[in-house]
Design a protein around this motif. Structure first.
Motif, PDB file in Angstrom:
ATOM      1  N   ARG A  27       3.750   2.804   0.707  1.00  0.00           N
ATOM      2  CA  ARG A  27       3.853   2.826  -0.644  1.00  0.00           C
ATOM      3  C   ARG A  27       3.752   1.707  -1.484  1.00  0.00           C
ATOM      4  NH1 ARG A  27       8.343   7.142  -1.822  1.00  0.00           N
ATOM      5  NH2 ARG A  27       7.125   7.493  -3.636  1.00  0.00           N
ATOM      6  N   VAL A  28       4.673   0.723  -1.113  1.00  0.00           N
ATOM      7  CA  VAL A  28       4.665  -0.327  -1.972  1.00  0.00           C
ATOM      8  C   VAL A  28       4.309  -1.572  -0.843  1.00  0.00           C
ATOM      9  CG1 VAL A  28       5.939  -2.017  -3.178  1.00  0.00           C
ATOM     10  CG2 VAL A  28       6.550   0.190  -3.351  1.00  0.00           C
ATOM     11  N   LEU A  29       3.141  -2.431  -1.216  1.00  0.00           N
ATOM     12  CA  LEU A  29       2.989  -3.364  -0.204  1.00  0.00           C
ATOM     13  C   LEU A  29       3.252  -4.662  -0.880  1.00  0.00           C
ATOM     14  CD1 LEU A  29       1.456  -4.778   2.290  1.00  0.00           C
ATOM     15  CD2 LEU A  29      -0.612  -4.684   0.995  1.00  0.00           C
ATOM     16  N   LEU A  56      -7.216  -7.116   7.148  1.00  0.00           N
ATOM     17  CA  LEU A  56      -5.904  -6.615   7.444  1.00  0.00           C
ATOM     18  C   LEU A  56      -5.267  -6.400   6.111  1.00  0.00           C
ATOM     19  CD1 LEU A  56      -3.469  -6.437   9.188  1.00  0.00           C
ATOM     20  CD2 LEU A  56      -3.195  -9.185   9.032  1.00  0.00           C
ATOM     21  N   ILE A  57      -5.611  -7.075   5.191  1.00  0.00           N
ATOM     22  CA  ILE A  57      -4.874  -6.869   3.726  1.00  0.00           C
ATOM     23  C   ILE A  57      -5.368  -5.703   3.124  1.00  0.00           C
ATOM     24  CG2 ILE A  57      -4.952  -7.661   1.436  1.00  0.00           C
ATOM     25  CD1 ILE A  57      -5.149 -10.773   2.718  1.00  0.00           C
ATOM     26  N   ALA A  72      -3.112  -1.928   2.813  1.00  0.00           N
ATOM     27  CA  ALA A  72      -3.016  -1.432   1.202  1.00  0.00           C
ATOM     28  C   ALA A  72      -3.731  -0.464   0.738  1.00  0.00           C
ATOM     29  CB  ALA A  72      -3.747  -2.585   0.307  1.00  0.00           C
ATOM     30  N   ARG A  73      -4.619   0.273   1.754  1.00  0.00           N
ATOM     31  CA  ARG A  73      -5.530   1.302   1.567  1.00  0.00           C
ATOM     32  C   ARG A  73      -4.806   2.309   0.933  1.00  0.00           C
ATOM     33  NH1 ARG A  73     -10.453   0.331   1.274  1.00  0.00           N
ATOM     34  NH2 ARG A  73     -10.581  -0.743   3.084  1.00  0.00           N
ATOM     35  N   ALA A 103       0.401  -2.631  -5.022  1.00  0.00           N
ATOM     36  CA  ALA A 103       0.733  -4.105  -4.311  1.00  0.00           C
ATOM     37  C   ALA A 103       1.335  -5.133  -5.094  1.00  0.00           C
ATOM     38  CB  ALA A 103      -0.851  -4.532  -3.920  1.00  0.00           C
ATOM     39  N   LEU A 104       2.318  -5.644  -4.792  1.00  0.00           N
ATOM     40  CA  LEU A 104       2.850  -6.761  -5.252  1.00  0.00           C
ATOM     41  C   LEU A 104       2.817  -8.251  -4.566  1.00  0.00           C
ATOM     42  CD1 LEU A 104       6.233  -4.888  -5.898  1.00  0.00           C
ATOM     43  CD2 LEU A 104       4.351  -4.962  -7.087  1.00  0.00           C
TER      44      LEU A 104
END
Length: 373
Positions: free
Chosen positions: A72-74, A146-147, A151-152, A157-158
């Motif tokens: 939920r938070v990356l 990969l990122i 993140a999908r 994203a922080l």
């Protein structure tokens, strides 16, 4: 509770930054990167109680801590730096007059330490993923997929890249493209029969001017010819030449306009040939991707008594461009406050380490508490 534990203060943060800075990690040195990955993994396991997933792509080590079934938070960080092995001997880790220095401290080992401590401070980490890559300074050639895949489905994203001047968060980043234009001509003796040659240097000059003219400064689009090479000897008509091009733009439409124009380039001199490599590397991080998260950060900073948080636009790109490019709300520049990224005076302001780590922890908790993205 989402603030730093009472026994974790600035001295501990400094010590952990020292550990990472003193383990040099130039992007192109596989052995050094492997040592750095081991050090990051060990520190992360100490703080988070679990070892990371180790992911090696094209020889580059990346690490991922995932808590829960869904991200939920990356939090996005990197452990590679621009500094060659041995820089530490010339620019050692030091803390003097409130400034922490050492290669890679600002970009971005302090931010990586902040991320680890922020996640460690959370009572409930379910839904949090921390991704640490090893090739950001090269343009993330192995880690982009990969990122994006990590993140999908994230709500946010922080990005722990260092802050802008004065501690400002980065609300917009230009997208980037890179090209290499290679030109072929025909060699001939420059004194005896130059007319039999096809001068690749002259063709290069004409192409450079055509490429530079693609810039639109009013829209923030820069098209900059950079490294150029041509010829072999002083008395020979050059048979080959090449130059590279750096493109920055605030919108995807501008990146695509320049890309189409680059691909339409044609030789000017009869007999010359032209070949193009490269393309769009990073989409832009547009203001719409960061607006909601920035408003939340402003509110949380006020609640923590940290004073007003500023936001700004920057020309440089980061891995936040990738997360924003796939539609994930993204806030960048949440790492260290200081200055001198990629420069001899690289430094971190010690007084900002703990407060900004608390802000990050509160921001993560806030996003986790939301019912919907």
């Amino acid at each position: 509770m989402t603030t730093l534990a009472p026994d974790v203060g600035v001295d501990t943060l400094i010590d952990h930054v020292r550990r990472l800075v003193e383990c040099e990690s130039p992007s192109a040195d596989a052995v050094a990167l492997a040592r750095s990955a081991d050090e990051v993994a060990a520190l992360g396991e100490e703080l988070l109680g679990v070892a990371p997933e180790r992911i090696t792509l094209d020889g580059t080590p990346h690490m991922r801590w995932r808590f829960g079934a869904q991200t939920r938070v990356l939090l996005v960080a990197h452990h590679d730096t621009v500094w060659p092995l041995g820089t530490l001997a010339r620019l050692p880790f030091e803390v003097v007059d409130g400034r922490l220095t050492g290669p890679g401290c600002f970009d971005m080992k302090a931010g990586l330490v902040m991320a680890l401590h922020a996640v460690a401070s959370l009572d409930d980490r379910d839904g949090v993923t921390l991704l640490v890559t090893g090739d950001e300074e090269l343009g993330s050639p192995s880690s982009r997929g990969l990122i994006e895949s990590t993140a999908r489905d994230a709500h946010a994203a922080l990005v722990l890249e260092a802050s802008a001047d004065g501690g400002a968060l980065k609300l917009e980043r230009k997208g980037t493209s890179w090209y290499e234009v290679s030109i072929t001509g025909r060699a001939a003796h420059a004194g005896l029969e130059p007319e039999k040659g096809v001068n690749a240097t002259v063709e290069l000059a004409r192409q450079v001017l055509a490429v530079a003219a693609l810039a639109k400064t009013g829209l923030g689009t820069t098209v900059t010819p950079t490294v150029a090479q041509s010829g072999s000897t002083t008395n020979t008509v050059p048979a080959s030449s090449s130059f590279t091009v750096d493109v920055r733009a605030t919108t995807m439409a501008e990146l695509e306009r320049v890309d189409a124009a680059m691909r339409a380039l044609q030789p000017v001199i009869p007999g010359a040939g032209l070949d193009l490599r490269g393309g769009i590397n990073r989409p832009p991080l547009e203001a719409s991707a960061s607006a909601g998260l920035f408003a939340t950060a402003e509110r949380l900073a006020a609640e923590l008594g940290l004073g007003p948080v500023e936001g700004t636009s920057v020309g440089g790109a980061s891995d936040g461009n990738f997360t924003a490019g796939i539609g994930v709300p993204t806030l960048d520049g949440l790492g260290a406050v200081g200055g001198g990224a990629h420069a001899e005076d690289e430094h971190v302001l010690v007084a900002e380490l703990a407060p900004r780590t608390q802000l990050l922890a509160r921001l993560v908790a806030e996003v986790l508490s939301e019912e919907t993205p």
